[in-house]
Design an enzyme around this catalytic site. Structure first.
Site, PDB file in Angstrom:
ATOM      1  N   THR A  94       0.810  -1.218   0.069  1.00  0.00           N
ATOM      2  CA  THR A  94       0.045   0.144   0.009  1.00  0.00           C
ATOM      3  C   THR A  94       0.946   1.288  -0.005  1.00  0.00           C
ATOM      4  OG1 THR A  94      -1.793  -1.145   1.041  1.00  0.00           O
ATOM      5  CG2 THR A  94      -1.732   1.266   1.138  1.00  0.00           C
ATOM      6  N   ASP A 171       0.694  -6.701   5.399  1.00  0.00           N
ATOM      7  CA  ASP A 171       0.236  -8.081   5.645  1.00  0.00           C
ATOM      8  C   ASP A 171       1.326  -8.942   6.059  1.00  0.00           C
ATOM      9  OD1 ASP A 171      -2.228  -6.701   5.153  1.00  0.00           O
ATOM     10  OD2 ASP A 171      -2.663  -8.135   3.271  1.00  0.00           O
TER      11      ASP A 171
HETATM   12  N1  ASP Z   1      -2.359  -6.324   0.948  1.00  0.00           N
HETATM   13  C1  ASP Z   1      -1.318  -5.057   1.257  1.00  0.00           C
HETATM   14  C2  ASP Z   1       0.083  -6.079   1.066  1.00  0.00           C
HETATM   15  O1  ASP Z   1       0.324  -6.488   2.277  1.00  0.00           O
HETATM   16  C3  ASP Z   1      -1.847  -4.375   2.109  1.00  0.00           C
HETATM   17  C4  ASP Z   1      -0.669  -3.257   2.983  1.00  0.00           C
HETATM   18  O2  ASP Z   1       0.188  -3.127   2.132  1.00  0.00           O
HETATM   19  O3  ASP Z   1      -1.008  -2.850   3.806  1.00  0.00           O
HETATM   20  O4  ASP Z   1       0.726  -5.471   0.344  1.00  0.00           O
END
Ligand code: ASP
Length: 424
Positions: A94, A171
């Site tokens: 993100t 994550d």
């Molecule tokens: N699904 C994303 C990831 O882990 C969530 C994030 O970056 O906060 O890449």
């Protein structure tokens, strides 16, 4: 119409109105500080901008001209001003994402250089070099990605970096942090940072997290750490040891917590000062060592009441090399599972017991079940987090094929994952 830094503007986007003061912004982009204190960034070509109040100092500068542009330039270190060298390696997640308005989904699209361009304050802290390792969401990471990333981190340290920042999806950031902690003995800070809300959201945590990470990357904390918001406000970030940290909330900005340890420290966002709470390794206390071996055929299995022991047969019969069990309470599984633990250890597969409680220490000496598990050859993971135990197991089995040596290494604290216990 052109705007300059300090002007008060109204921005309308998809029916939503944002008001705030214009901050230093890159070409084609406008960033405002809203009354709530949050920053919001927009691409200028898909919003309507109305000037509410001019700051009156300079009327001939646009977003990239006049005072504003000058200020951005002033933030870029002048030749002669020696700043520490920091490599910023982007992997995706993100922090490198924005919403794709065609699909409505958040996708990883920014590189390390884009992050540097969007957060000009970073350039006051260090002399950065950006490098793209991948552009993936962190659920797609695997042990090979950890090895590639670790290799790049080591190359940057060998090339003279005083610190390394890894931008990463949140994550699985704790798995990568643990993997780097075991693979690299580092003489400089290695800081993982992410964000829970993408840059184009009003409540994005990306800028504050990145600035805090940069401050830790130039600090004397020569460890692998995770730096993220400490509270839901923009007041401080916490610095977590890479083997002691877990994402504990799906969406809050302060999702990351140190478990069974205090954080190494905090970074005050206003004063930019770091306060530490526990002992940590300082730069130069140990030379750089890199041991990238990893055994991917390891599994983390959660025990639930009534779950059949044949799940262990699945892994044993498929040639897995080691197992971590996430047991109940002090570290238990049903007595029906115990013969299968024996089957695994007879097949020279280490079996480590951790707890679903997360907080606290395994003690398989209290109840019969635990004692029988130990007799079957299981090892207590002490106060290690289940996912850190898995990464440790993968790393240890990547270092040795000798079962007894593996058991010895798994029982020791290798990188801060086991807190020394008062009664052992
Ligand atoms: N699904 C994303 C990831 O882990 C969530 C994030 O970056 O906060 O890449």
């Amino acid at each position: 119409m052109e705007f300059k830094q300090g002007d008060r503007v109204r921005i309308e986007k998809n029916g939503t109105v944002y008001e705030g003061k214009v901050m230093p912004s890159m070409e084609g982009h406008i960033t405002i500080k809203m009354n709530s204190g949050y920053n919001a960034g927009f691409f200028t070509d898909n919003v309507k901008i109305t000037l509410l109040e001019s700051n009156g100092e300079n009327t001939n500068g646009g977003l990239n001209g006049g005072k504003e542009s000058k200020m951005v330039e002033e933030n870029i270190p002048k030749p002669g001003k020696k700043l520490p060298k920091v490599a910023i390696l982007s992997t995706g997640g993100t922090i490198a994402s924005k919403i794709d308005y065609r699909t409505g989904a958040v996708t990883s699209q920014f590189t390390a250089d884009d992050i540097l361009a969007a957060i000009p304050e970073l350039r006051e802290i260090a002399d950065f070099k950006g490098r793209v390792i991948s552009s993936i969401l962190s659920e797609n990471m695997d042990s090979e990605s950890w090895q590639n990333l670790a290799r790049a981190v080591v190359e940057e340290i060998e090339a003279g970096a005083d610190g390394v920042i890894v931008t990463h999806g949140t994550d699985t950031m704790m798995y990568t942090a643990a993997a780097l902690s075991f693979m690299i003995e580092t003489p400089v800070p290695i800081v993982l940072v992410g964000s829970q809300r993408s840059a184009d959201r009003p409540s994005s945590d990306n800028a504050m997290n990145a600035i805090c990470a940069a401050l830790v990357a130039v600090s004397d904390i020569a460890e692998v750490s995770v730096v993220m918001h400490g509270t839901t406000s923009d007041n401080f970030c916490e610095i977590h040891r890479g083997t002691k940290v877990r994402k504990m909330h799906t969406s809050r900005r302060d999702a990351f917590k140190s478990i069974n340890s205090l954080p190494i420290g905090i970074v005050d966002y206003d004063t930019r000062e770091i306060t530490t709470f526990i002992d940590y390794i300082k730069p130069g206390e140990r030379p750089l060592k890199f041991k990238p071996g990893m055994e991917p055929k390891c599994a983390l299995i959660k025990f639930t009441p009534g779950s059949g022991p044949e799940i262990l047969d699945h892994y044993i019969d498929r040639g897995y090399r080691g197992l971590v069990l996430e047991g109940t309470g002090l570290g238990h599984v049903s007595t029906k599972w115990i013969p299968k633990i024996r089957k695994a250890t007879d097949a020279k597969m280490p079996v480590i017991i951790t707890s679903q409680c997360l907080n606290g220490r395994i003690c398989d000496r209290v109840y019969d079940t635990g004692r029988d598990m130990l007799k079957a050859g299981a090892i207590e993971g002490e106060d290690t987090l289940p996912e850190t135990a898995l990464v440790k197991l993968m790393w240890v089995l990547g270092q040795t094929d000798e079962f007894d040596e593996a058991i010895e290494m798994l029982s020791e604290d290798l990188s801060g994952e086991i807190t020394k216990c008062c009664f052992k």
